[in-house]
Each structure stands twice: as structure tokens, then as C-alpha cells.
Design a protein around this motif. Structure first.
Motif, PDB file in Angstrom:
ATOM      1  N   GLY A  13      29.334  41.561  48.663  1.00  0.00           N
ATOM      2  CA  GLY A  13      29.915  41.683  47.326  1.00  0.00           C
ATOM      3  C   GLY A  13      31.433  41.629  47.343  1.00  0.00           C
ATOM      4  N   PHE A  14      32.051  42.342  48.261  1.00  0.00           N
ATOM      5  CA  PHE A  14      33.512  42.302  48.364  1.00  0.00           C
ATOM      6  C   PHE A  14      33.989  40.895  48.732  1.00  0.00           C
ATOM      7  CE2 PHE A  14      33.494  46.906  48.244  1.00  0.00           C
ATOM      8  CZ  PHE A  14      34.740  47.225  47.741  1.00  0.00           C
ATOM      9  N   GLU A  15      33.277  40.239  49.634  1.00  0.00           N
ATOM     10  CA  GLU A  15      33.659  38.876  50.019  1.00  0.00           C
ATOM     11  C   GLU A  15      33.537  37.922  48.838  1.00  0.00           C
ATOM     12  OE1 GLU A  15      31.070  38.246  53.361  1.00  0.00           O
ATOM     13  OE2 GLU A  15      32.337  39.427  54.715  1.00  0.00           O
ATOM     14  N   ALA A  16      32.455  38.040  48.074  1.00  0.00           N
ATOM     15  CA  ALA A  16      32.267  37.178  46.894  1.00  0.00           C
ATOM     16  C   ALA A  16      33.361  37.445  45.860  1.00  0.00           C
ATOM     17  CB  ALA A  16      30.880  37.405  46.294  1.00  0.00           C
ATOM     18  N   PHE A  17      33.670  38.719  45.619  1.00  0.00           N
ATOM     19  CA  PHE A  17      34.734  39.065  44.676  1.00  0.00           C
ATOM     20  C   PHE A  17      36.051  38.436  45.113  1.00  0.00           C
ATOM     21  CE2 PHE A  17      38.236  41.651  43.195  1.00  0.00           C
ATOM     22  CZ  PHE A  17      37.940  41.840  41.855  1.00  0.00           C
ATOM     23  N   SER A  18      36.354  38.530  46.390  1.00  0.00           N
ATOM     24  CA  SER A  18      37.615  37.983  46.914  1.00  0.00           C
ATOM     25  C   SER A  18      37.701  36.477  46.752  1.00  0.00           C
ATOM     26  CB  SER A  18      37.792  38.363  48.391  1.00  0.00           C
ATOM     27  OG  SER A  18      37.971  39.753  48.503  1.00  0.00           O
ATOM     28  N   GLY A  20      36.230  34.916  44.284  1.00  0.00           N
ATOM     29  CA  GLY A  20      36.025  34.602  42.865  1.00  0.00           C
ATOM     30  C   GLY A  20      34.653  34.027  42.607  1.00  0.00           C
ATOM     31  N   ASP A  21      33.705  34.322  43.478  1.00  0.00           N
ATOM     32  CA  ASP A  21      32.343  33.782  43.407  1.00  0.00           C
ATOM     33  C   ASP A  21      31.459  34.696  42.555  1.00  0.00           C
ATOM     34  OD1 ASP A  21      29.804  32.781  43.802  1.00  0.00           O
ATOM     35  OD2 ASP A  21      29.945  32.740  45.998  1.00  0.00           O
ATOM     36  N   MET A  22      31.544  34.521  41.246  1.00  0.00           N
ATOM     37  CA  MET A  22      30.801  35.380  40.325  1.00  0.00           C
ATOM     38  C   MET A  22      29.299  35.105  40.361  1.00  0.00           C
ATOM     39  SD  MET A  22      33.112  37.377  39.282  1.00  0.00           S
ATOM     40  CE  MET A  22      34.420  37.162  40.469  1.00  0.00           C
ATOM     41  N   ASP A  23      28.888  33.897  40.725  1.00  0.00           N
ATOM     42  CA  ASP A  23      27.450  33.602  40.835  1.00  0.00           C
ATOM     43  C   ASP A  23      26.814  34.442  41.941  1.00  0.00           C
ATOM     44  OD1 ASP A  23      27.461  31.788  38.735  1.00  0.00           O
ATOM     45  OD2 ASP A  23      27.840  30.072  40.050  1.00  0.00           O
ATOM     46  N   THR A  24      27.481  34.545  43.086  1.00  0.00           N
ATOM     47  CA  THR A  24      26.961  35.385  44.164  1.00  0.00           C
ATOM     48  C   THR A  24      26.927  36.840  43.733  1.00  0.00           C
ATOM     49  OG1 THR A  24      27.618  33.869  45.923  1.00  0.00           O
ATOM     50  CG2 THR A  24      27.373  36.187  46.530  1.00  0.00           C
ATOM     51  N   LEU A  25      27.978  37.315  43.058  1.00  0.00           N
ATOM     52  CA  LEU A  25      27.988  38.698  42.583  1.00  0.00           C
ATOM     53  C   LEU A  25      26.817  38.964  41.638  1.00  0.00           C
ATOM     54  CD1 LEU A  25      31.768  39.423  42.030  1.00  0.00           C
ATOM     55  CD2 LEU A  25      30.244  40.515  43.662  1.00  0.00           C
ATOM     56  N   ARG A  26      26.522  38.030  40.756  1.00  0.00           N
ATOM     57  CA  ARG A  26      25.372  38.198  39.853  1.00  0.00           C
ATOM     58  C   ARG A  26      24.078  38.386  40.645  1.00  0.00           C
ATOM     59  NH1 ARG A  26      26.062  37.379  34.502  1.00  0.00           N
ATOM     60  NH2 ARG A  26      27.984  36.365  33.870  1.00  0.00           N
ATOM     61  N   GLY A  27      23.963  37.710  41.770  1.00  0.00           N
ATOM     62  CA  GLY A  27      22.773  37.829  42.594  1.00  0.00           C
ATOM     63  C   GLY A  27      22.678  39.163  43.332  1.00  0.00           C
ATOM     64  N   LEU A  28      23.792  39.855  43.486  1.00  0.00           N
ATOM     65  CA  LEU A  28      23.820  41.130  44.200  1.00  0.00           C
ATOM     66  C   LEU A  28      23.709  42.337  43.277  1.00  0.00           C
ATOM     67  CD1 LEU A  28      26.766  40.354  46.672  1.00  0.00           C
ATOM     68  CD2 LEU A  28      24.309  40.095  47.080  1.00  0.00           C
ATOM     69  N   ILE A  29      24.072  42.146  42.010  1.00  0.00           N
ATOM     70  CA  ILE A  29      24.119  43.238  41.036  1.00  0.00           C
ATOM     71  C   ILE A  29      22.902  43.164  40.122  1.00  0.00           C
ATOM     72  CG2 ILE A  29      25.446  44.201  39.112  1.00  0.00           C
ATOM     73  CD1 ILE A  29      27.969  42.963  40.381  1.00  0.00           C
ATOM     74  N   TYR A  57      35.722  41.828  35.630  1.00  0.00           N
ATOM     75  CA  TYR A  57      36.348  41.224  36.814  1.00  0.00           C
ATOM     76  C   TYR A  57      37.234  40.046  36.408  1.00  0.00           C
ATOM     77  CZ  TYR A  57      32.898  43.813  39.637  1.00  0.00           C
ATOM     78  OH  TYR A  57      32.124  44.778  40.221  1.00  0.00           O
ATOM     79  N   ARG A  58      36.767  39.232  35.459  1.00  0.00           N
ATOM     80  CA  ARG A  58      37.553  38.102  34.964  1.00  0.00           C
ATOM     81  C   ARG A  58      38.861  38.605  34.351  1.00  0.00           C
ATOM     82  NH1 ARG A  58      38.768  36.569  30.310  1.00  0.00           N
ATOM     83  NH2 ARG A  58      37.236  37.875  29.253  1.00  0.00           N
ATOM     84  N   ARG A  59      38.765  39.667  33.565  1.00  0.00           N
ATOM     85  CA  ARG A  59      39.950  40.240  32.923  1.00  0.00           C
ATOM     86  C   ARG A  59      40.936  40.779  33.962  1.00  0.00           C
ATOM     87  NH1 ARG A  59      37.924  44.497  28.915  1.00  0.00           N
ATOM     88  NH2 ARG A  59      40.141  44.800  28.604  1.00  0.00           N
ATOM     89  N   LEU A  60      40.430  41.377  35.044  1.00  0.00           N
ATOM     90  CA  LEU A  60      41.321  41.850  36.112  1.00  0.00           C
ATOM     91  C   LEU A  60      42.145  40.694  36.663  1.00  0.00           C
ATOM     92  CD1 LEU A  60      38.918  44.185  38.141  1.00  0.00           C
ATOM     93  CD2 LEU A  60      40.817  44.907  36.676  1.00  0.00           C
ATOM     94  N   GLY A  61      41.480  39.568  36.907  1.00  0.00           N
ATOM     95  CA  GLY A  61      42.173  38.385  37.409  1.00  0.00           C
ATOM     96  C   GLY A  61      43.201  37.863  36.432  1.00  0.00           C
ATOM     97  N   GLU A  62      42.827  37.812  35.153  1.00  0.00           N
ATOM     98  CA  GLU A  62      43.757  37.331  34.131  1.00  0.00           C
ATOM     99  C   GLU A  62      44.966  38.253  33.996  1.00  0.00           C
ATOM    100  OE1 GLU A  62      41.542  36.957  30.511  1.00  0.00           O
ATOM    101  OE2 GLU A  62      40.559  35.114  31.163  1.00  0.00           O
ATOM    102  N   GLU A  63      44.726  39.550  33.944  1.00  0.00           N
ATOM    103  CA  GLU A  63      45.805  40.519  33.755  1.00  0.00           C
ATOM    104  C   GLU A  63      46.801  40.514  34.909  1.00  0.00           C
ATOM    105  OE1 GLU A  63      46.652  42.669  31.235  1.00  0.00           O
ATOM    106  OE2 GLU A  63      45.133  41.700  29.992  1.00  0.00           O
ATOM    107  N   THR A  64      46.352  40.120  36.092  1.00  0.00           N
ATOM    108  CA  THR A  64      47.236  40.103  37.269  1.00  0.00           C
ATOM    109  C   THR A  64      47.656  38.687  37.652  1.00  0.00           C
ATOM    110  OG1 THR A  64      45.357  40.026  38.796  1.00  0.00           O
ATOM    111  CG2 THR A  64      46.210  42.218  38.179  1.00  0.00           C
ATOM    112  N   ALA A  65      47.381  37.729  36.776  1.00  0.00           N
ATOM    113  CA  ALA A  65      47.738  36.325  37.014  1.00  0.00           C
ATOM    114  C   ALA A  65      47.271  35.860  38.400  1.00  0.00           C
ATOM    115  CB  ALA A  65      49.245  36.115  36.848  1.00  0.00           C
ATOM    116  N   GLY A  66      46.086  36.326  38.792  1.00  0.00           N
ATOM    117  CA  GLY A  66      45.492  35.895  40.057  1.00  0.00           C
ATOM    118  C   GLY A  66      46.060  36.557  41.296  1.00  0.00           C
ATOM    119  N   THR A  67      46.909  37.571  41.140  1.00  0.00           N
ATOM    120  CA  THR A  67      47.515  38.220  42.310  1.00  0.00           C
ATOM    121  C   THR A  67      46.641  39.331  42.887  1.00  0.00           C
ATOM    122  OG1 THR A  67      48.724  39.858  40.987  1.00  0.00           O
ATOM    123  CG2 THR A  67      49.844  37.746  41.463  1.00  0.00           C
TER     124      THR A  67
END
Length: 131
Positions: A13-18, A20-29, A57-67
Motif C-alpha cells: 500500500g505504501f509503495e502504491a501510494f508513493s 500514485g497507483d490508486m488502482d492498486t490501492l483500491r485492490g488493497l482497501i 489522497y488526490r487532494r493531498l497531492g493537489e494541495e502539495t503540488a506533488g511534493t
């Protein structure tokens, strides 16, 4: 020694999050999972269901401009469906930088994550960063 399956699930899950693989995360959650984010800022609260969690998770990425970066440092298991994932969190937002440890307490049923309780080192600093 082989890694416990619950630790391996959280690590995936952490690897998928890193990545940006939301499809894999959906399969784990689990479809009805809930993630609890502490604090009193716009991205805190209870996120119920895969769509709500993935959108946060998408909002986290947007709010931090991908950082935003999350590096898993250890997984602690109890063998009864609980895992604590300890990580290092870094991000930049609106001229501010965050670099601190955090943890998520995972509840796993079968082979799916059903509950995620996030913990932060300094809740006031987190509230300020995300405000």
C-alpha cells in the motif's frame, strides 16, 4: 525470515501510494474502509469508503503540488489483523515545509485493509500546515 503477510500488504500500500497507483490501492482497501485523519483542518476527519479515501489522497497531492512524499520506515504486526506502519512524511505547501514522522494503525480483515487510523507527531503543526 519471511515478512508477515499483513506487513507485506501494508508495504504494498505504501509503495502504491508513493507511485500514485490508486488502482492498486483500491485492490488493497475494502470497499467500506474508513480512514481517520486527526486534526482540525480541511483534510482531517473520517473518510468512509474507497472513493472518499482515494479522493482524499488526490487532494493531498493537489494541495502539495506533488511534493508529498511518504517513506515507510517500519511495519509492526500483532498477528491478529493489526499493523502499525511508521513512516517519514515530507511535503511543501504555500511556502511551508513539513518533515516529520507519522504512523498509521491498520486493521486488516482477510486480505483487505478495513480501517486506517493516522497519527501525527505534532497535531498543532499538522493543523497549521494543512490550514
Amino acid at each position: 525470515m519471511t515478512e508477515h503477510p499483513h506487513a507485506a500488504l501494508v508495504r504494498r500500500g505504501f509503495e502504491a501510494f508513493s507511485r500514485g497507483d490508486m488502482d492498486t490501492l483500491r485492490g488493497l482497501i475494502a470497499s467500506d474502509a474508513t480512514q481517520h485523519v486527526p486534526g482540525s483542518h480541511p483534510l482531517s476527519g473520517d473518510f468512509k469508503g474507497q472513493d472518499s479515501i482515494i479522493d482524499m489522497y488526490r487532494r493531498l497531492g493537489e494541495e502539495t503540488a506533488g511534493t508529498l512524499r511518504v517513506a515507510l520506515t517500519s511495519c509492526l504486526v500483532d498477528g491478529r489483523g493489526h499493523v502499525v506502519g511508521v513512516y517519514r512524511f515530507t511535503a511543501e505547501r504555500q511556502g511551508r515545509r513539513m518533515d516529520e514522522p507519522g504512523a498509521i494503525f491498520f486493521r486488516i480483515v482477510g486480505d483487505k485493509i478495513t480501517d486506517l487510523d493516522q497519527c501525527v507527531e505534532d497535531i498543532d503543526r499538522s493543523n497549521e500546515f494543512w490550514a
